[in-house]
Enzyme design. Sequence first.
Site, PDB file in Angstrom:
ATOM      1  N   THR A 134       0.885  -1.214  -0.021  1.00 34.17           N
ATOM      2  CA  THR A 134      -0.142  -0.108  -0.002  1.00 34.17           C
ATOM      3  C   THR A 134       0.861   1.152   0.088  1.00 34.17           C
ATOM      4  OG1 THR A 134      -0.476   0.408   2.301  1.00 34.17           O
ATOM      5  CG2 THR A 134      -1.710  -1.137   1.455  1.00 34.17           C
ATOM      6  N   GLY A 135       0.604   2.417  -0.709  1.00 32.20           N
ATOM      7  CA  GLY A 135       1.139   3.496  -0.827  1.00 32.20           C
ATOM      8  C   GLY A 135       2.335   3.136  -1.403  1.00 32.20           C
ATOM      9  N   SER A 136       2.558   2.482  -2.533  1.00 30.25           N
ATOM     10  CA  SER A 136       3.705   2.231  -3.347  1.00 30.25           C
ATOM     11  C   SER A 136       3.944   3.150  -4.754  1.00 30.25           C
ATOM     12  CB  SER A 136       3.772   0.864  -3.562  1.00 30.25           C
ATOM     13  OG  SER A 136       2.449   0.261  -4.141  1.00 30.25           O
ATOM     14  N   GLY A 154       8.118   7.130  -2.811  1.00 27.71           N
ATOM     15  CA  GLY A 154       8.882   6.880  -1.421  1.00 27.71           C
ATOM     16  C   GLY A 154       9.354   5.457  -0.980  1.00 27.71           C
ATOM     17  N   GLY A 214       7.176   3.067  -0.237  1.00 24.77           N
ATOM     18  CA  GLY A 214       6.438   2.081  -0.527  1.00 24.77           C
ATOM     19  C   GLY A 214       6.900   1.640  -2.182  1.00 24.77           C
ATOM     20  N   SER A 242       7.196   3.286  13.126  1.00 28.07           N
ATOM     21  CA  SER A 242       8.089   4.365  13.219  1.00 28.07           C
ATOM     22  C   SER A 242       8.851   3.860  14.607  1.00 28.07           C
ATOM     23  CB  SER A 242       7.739   5.566  13.104  1.00 28.07           C
ATOM     24  OG  SER A 242       8.833   6.987  13.994  1.00 28.07           O
ATOM     25  N   TYR A 265       1.471  11.432  16.068  1.00 27.67           N
ATOM     26  CA  TYR A 265       2.165  10.305  15.072  1.00 27.67           C
ATOM     27  C   TYR A 265       2.883   9.162  16.012  1.00 27.67           C
ATOM     28  CZ  TYR A 265       5.586   8.788  11.917  1.00 27.67           C
ATOM     29  OH  TYR A 265       6.436   7.971  10.916  1.00 27.67           O
TER      30      TYR A 265
END
Length: 264
Positions: free
Chosen positions: A13-15, A18, A20, A143, A156
């Site tokens: 996902t989110g690839s 960046g 991903g 993170s 976050y």
Amino acid sequence: MDLHLTGKKALVTGSSNGLGEAIAKRLAAEGAFVVVHGRDRARAEAVARTITQAGGGAGLAIGDLATDEGADSVHAAATGDGPVDILVNNVGVYDPGRTWTDTASEDWAGFYNTNVLTSVRMIRRLVPAMRERGWGRVIQISSVTGEKPQASQPHYAATNGARNSLAAALARDLKHTGVTSNSVAAGGILTADALDKLTQLGLQNGWGHSWEEIEPRLVEELAPNAVGRIGRLEEYADVVAFLASPLSAYITGATLAVDGGWAA
């Protein structure tokens, strides 16, 4: 090293850019068929095209995972020609300028939806089939702030703590199934966008005149670690590729800190 990923299908996902994108390309280079996900079709298509031009296999899944409808669309696109074996939940947002005093309740809820519930939506849609087949990999990208929160970005840090907890809880639920669940807790990630912004920050603070001069000083000032630099995209992608492979079968419920030994 052969990671034995040929014949496996991965959804990252989110690839479309960046980290991903780096993960998608690494998995494809190891032989996996990679479903590139994003909300911007043109950017996702560009990543998929790069993969296929390099001899890999890639497909597309376009949709906003912040909604159930978007998650349904992504699931349908990712599984249209067969089940997904590897789920890398990479979608996430952060805002380093936010503090306790300027982050409203609705902002907390929005960050939780993007950083946690997007993962939950895809787990609920994809993991049951992995369980039935007796093999699968689920990897959360979180993170180091989930374990070592700082004064800024409390929202976050909280969402990343939740991501790590989610991975551990899922591993317990998946015991004896052949499906593993882990989290990668990232430190600094040197994306192209970050390189430009951090270079400007270094110049403004007098930390040097080039990136080579600025990087060690910047790390020491903002996020000290034992290596003395920021992590590269390929270093994170390598860790994810190993966790996605059959070679990592004895690792589950773990949060792997990939942070250079962050001492902040």
